[in-house]
Design an enzyme around this catalytic site. Structure first.
Site, PDB file in Angstrom:
ATOM      1  N   HIS A 152       0.807  -1.227   0.000  1.00  0.00           N
ATOM      2  CA  HIS A 152       0.000   0.000   0.000  1.00  0.00           C
ATOM      3  C   HIS A 152       0.835   1.270   0.000  1.00  0.00           C
ATOM      4  CE1 HIS A 152      -3.805  -2.014   0.174  1.00  0.00           C
ATOM      5  NE2 HIS A 152      -3.507  -2.664   1.262  1.00  0.00           N
TER       6      HIS A 152
ATOM      7  N   ARG B 212       6.941  -6.129   3.109  1.00  0.00           N
ATOM      8  CA  ARG B 212       5.650  -6.624   2.627  1.00  0.00           C
ATOM      9  C   ARG B 212       5.594  -6.468   1.115  1.00  0.00           C
ATOM     10  NH1 ARG B 212      -0.435  -5.140   4.654  1.00  0.00           N
ATOM     11  NH2 ARG B 212       0.003  -3.034   3.855  1.00  0.00           N
TER      12      ARG B 212
ATOM     13  N   GLU C  88      -6.640 -12.475   6.154  1.00  0.00           N
ATOM     14  CA  GLU C  88      -7.450 -11.243   6.181  1.00  0.00           C
ATOM     15  C   GLU C  88      -8.717 -11.344   5.332  1.00  0.00           C
ATOM     16  OE1 GLU C  88      -4.862  -8.111   4.927  1.00  0.00           O
ATOM     17  OE2 GLU C  88      -3.877  -9.332   3.448  1.00  0.00           O
TER      18      GLU C  88
ATOM     19  N   ASP D 119      17.141 -11.613  -2.503  1.00  0.00           N
ATOM     20  CA  ASP D 119      18.488 -11.324  -3.008  1.00  0.00           C
ATOM     21  C   ASP D 119      18.920  -9.904  -2.664  1.00  0.00           C
ATOM     22  OD1 ASP D 119      18.663 -13.297  -6.111  1.00  0.00           O
ATOM     23  OD2 ASP D 119      18.772 -13.854  -3.990  1.00  0.00           O
TER      24      ASP D 119
ATOM     25  N   ASP E  92      -8.765  -5.411   5.864  1.00  0.00           N
ATOM     26  CA  ASP E  92      -9.242  -6.259   4.771  1.00  0.00           C
ATOM     27  C   ASP E  92     -10.201  -7.322   5.270  1.00  0.00           C
ATOM     28  OD1 ASP E  92      -6.151  -5.839   3.108  1.00  0.00           O
ATOM     29  OD2 ASP E  92      -8.112  -5.304   2.298  1.00  0.00           O
TER      30      ASP E  92
END
Ligand SMILES: O=C(O)C(=O)C[C@H](O)[C@@H](O)CO
Length: 256
Positions: free
Chosen positions: A48, A73, A152, A87, A178
């Site tokens: 977000h 996230r 969620e 990585d 959510d």
């Protein structure tokens, strides 16, 4: 020399109570400042907030060696995106919208090198290995991966007991916004029906071998979440903190 210890993973395993904050400016300078507050973990939000791989990497760089552990996230749990961000040096991932144990198992495999998983082996040029300066990285990296899955939706809640049985998942984060939306209460996670589902979910997670996580900007709600079993508890969003303080400051002078 092995892969660096994942201090966040170790702290979860010890049962430490860990307070976190969302880092949503997609900017290393802002995240470096946020780290001076002393939060135990900071979410570099690629879902977000307008983050991309370079901005995520720069934030990983400024958090290197600091108390605040980075939690990255991703927008969704795609193996190619997981490969890239691991990585780049991430060791703890928060993956949204996990609705089944099969999805959780696929995420475990995407975060691990073979034979445990399918993570591509490009360690030679990766920041994660300090560009080949960590010779034992690929043989020790799997053990330092911390996978946090977000439950969620109603489907995810229904599958929670099966998700909790998936080896390689370290924590389950309940997304109140959510979840409320999926339950028909868009924008209102304080609805009694939603709170009851959250309480039951946090209790079940805390009773398992996984850590329970969640976010609340409301102090009393966050205290309830902690009482219900939340161990990694996010208590702020940097963007919201600045926006609210800026508006209140201008209102005070305008209306003063
Ligand atoms: O569903 C939720 O709630 C979350 O996953 C947390 C939000 O995404 C966070 O960005 C605050 O809105």
């Amino acid at each position: 020399m092995p892969a660096p210890e994942n201090r966040f993973k170790s702290a979860l395993a010890r049962g430490d109570m860990l307070y976190g904050c969302w880092a949503g400016f997609a900017d290393a300078y802002a995240t470096e400042m946020l780290a001076t507050a002393g939060f135990d973990w900071l979410v570099i939000d690629g879902e977000h907030a307008p983050n991309d791989l370079p901005s995520i990497m720069r934030q990983l760089q400024v958090l290197e060696g600091r108390h605040s552990a980075p939690v990255v996230r991703l927008p969704m749990g795609e193996p190619w995106a997981i490969k890239q961000v691991l990585d780049a040096g991430a060791q703890t991932l928060l993956i949204p919208m996990v609705d089944s144990a099969d999805q959780a198992r696929a995420l475990v495999r995407a975060t691990r090198y073979p034979p445990e998983g399918i993570r591509g082996s490009g360690a030679a040029l990766a920041r994660a290995t300090q560009f080949s300066a960590i010779p034992d990285y690929i043989s020790t990296a799997n053990a330092q991966i911390c996978l946090l899955v977000q439950v969620e939706t109603r489907a995810g809640i229904d599958a929670l007991d099966d998700i909790l049985k998936v080896e390689g998942v370290d924590g389950v984060f309940i997304g109140p916004s959510d979840l409320a939306a999926d339950m028909g209460y868009l924008g209102d996670s304080d609805q009694p029906e939603v709170r009851a589902v959250i309480r039951d979910a946090l209790t079940r997670i805390a009773a398992s071998d996984k850590a329970a996580g969640i976010l609340s900007l409301d102090h009393d709600t966050a205290l309830s979440y902690r009482d219900w079993g939340a161990q990694f508890l996010a208590v702020g969003i940097d963007v919201v903190m600045l926006a609210q303080t800026a508006r209140a400051t201008m209102a005070r002078w305008r209306d003063g």
